[in-house]
Design a protein around this motif. Sequence first.
Motif, mmCIF file in Angstrom:
data_model
loop_
_atom_site.group_PDB
_atom_site.id
_atom_site.type_symbol
_atom_site.label_atom_id
_atom_site.label_comp_id
_atom_site.label_asym_id
_atom_site.label_seq_id
_atom_site.Cartn_x
_atom_site.Cartn_y
_atom_site.Cartn_z
ATOM 1 N N ARG A 79 -7.935 0.895 -5.331
ATOM 2 C CA ARG A 79 -7.254 1.475 -6.422
ATOM 3 C C ARG A 79 -6.032 1.827 -5.871
ATOM 4 N N ARG A 80 -6.054 2.615 -4.644
ATOM 5 C CA ARG A 80 -4.889 2.964 -3.707
ATOM 6 C C ARG A 80 -4.030 1.716 -3.344
ATOM 7 N N PHE A 81 -4.580 0.452 -3.080
ATOM 8 C CA PHE A 81 -3.737 -0.766 -2.696
ATOM 9 C C PHE A 81 -3.367 -1.597 -3.901
ATOM 10 N N ASP B 247 -11.834 3.757 -4.487
ATOM 11 C CA ASP B 247 -10.983 4.585 -4.370
ATOM 12 C C ASP B 247 -9.739 3.718 -3.347
ATOM 13 N N ALA B 248 -10.080 3.229 -2.394
ATOM 14 C CA ALA B 248 -9.172 2.444 -1.644
ATOM 15 C C ALA B 248 -8.565 1.437 -2.322
ATOM 16 N N PRO C 236 0.755 -1.405 -0.173
ATOM 17 C CA PRO C 236 0.167 0.065 0.014
ATOM 18 C C PRO C 236 0.952 1.131 -0.042
ATOM 19 N N ALA C 237 0.610 2.210 -0.771
ATOM 20 C CA ALA C 237 1.293 3.370 -0.942
ATOM 21 C C ALA C 237 1.031 4.193 0.380
ATOM 22 N N GLU C 238 2.198 4.854 0.927
ATOM 23 C CA GLU C 238 2.405 5.540 1.931
ATOM 24 C C GLU C 238 2.152 4.796 3.391
ATOM 25 N N SER C 239 2.149 3.330 3.169
ATOM 26 C CA SER C 239 1.897 2.839 4.397
ATOM 27 C C SER C 239 3.110 2.326 5.167
ATOM 28 N N ASP D 259 -3.340 4.790 8.844
ATOM 29 C CA ASP D 259 -3.774 6.047 8.356
ATOM 30 C C ASP D 259 -4.507 6.938 9.276
#
Length: 236
Positions: free
Chosen positions: A53-55, A50-51, A3-6, A34
């Motif tokens: 797509r992020r992951f 949205d979530a 995951p981005a920014e995780s 988060d």
Amino acid sequence: MQPAESNVFTGISFVGAVRRISLREEIAEALSDDLVTGRLAAGASLTVNDAARRFGVSATPVREALIELAAHGLFTGGHHRGFQVASYTWADFTEILEARKLIGVPLIGRIARTMPEECGPELGRLADRLDGVRWYGDTTETALIDRQFFGELGRLSGNRRLSGMLRLLRVQAWMYLGPYLRAAPGPTEAWRRHRELVERLAARDVEGAQGLMRDNIAALRPFARRLVGDAGDLLG
């Protein structure tokens, strides 16, 4: 999945044991990070798509993770309306502290009786990191280390349900206090005795470890009251 920014620790204990977790659990952990760091602030909206797509995953594990977190009171809404990050009041926070006292103090006593010796050094190094950053300066790093430290403590209890409740209460406390900590104009005093707690656990000092946990929780209420001041609904 990355995951981005995780900064989530994907089920791997720093003491070397591997705990298998599902994709749903991994996403729930990343979303919890988060929440405690403020990347998802109170009232923020989040849709399953949205979530996903992020992951970089399908919608199913994301939906399952959000439904689970909503069941624990971290999100509201759901279904076709999307999810919103929950907002907590001062009254909620005082209930969180009471629950932490009722659950955390006996649990830390159990850990003091049963903690394996090999866990002490690594847990101590993590405590030193947490004492170093404390609850000011890099609040994001503090929140992430705090979650890892007390997550590891909870796992050492041997009771997944109690450990999960303790982790949930810490997330909720950070969700309430985090914005005030991040807005603080300078260093604020907080509990700095994590190394001492580890030493008491390693020494099988049940009463000492429980007393330290009890003192920590008791000191947090006046600390939070000074931090919050007249903001929000302090008298609620």
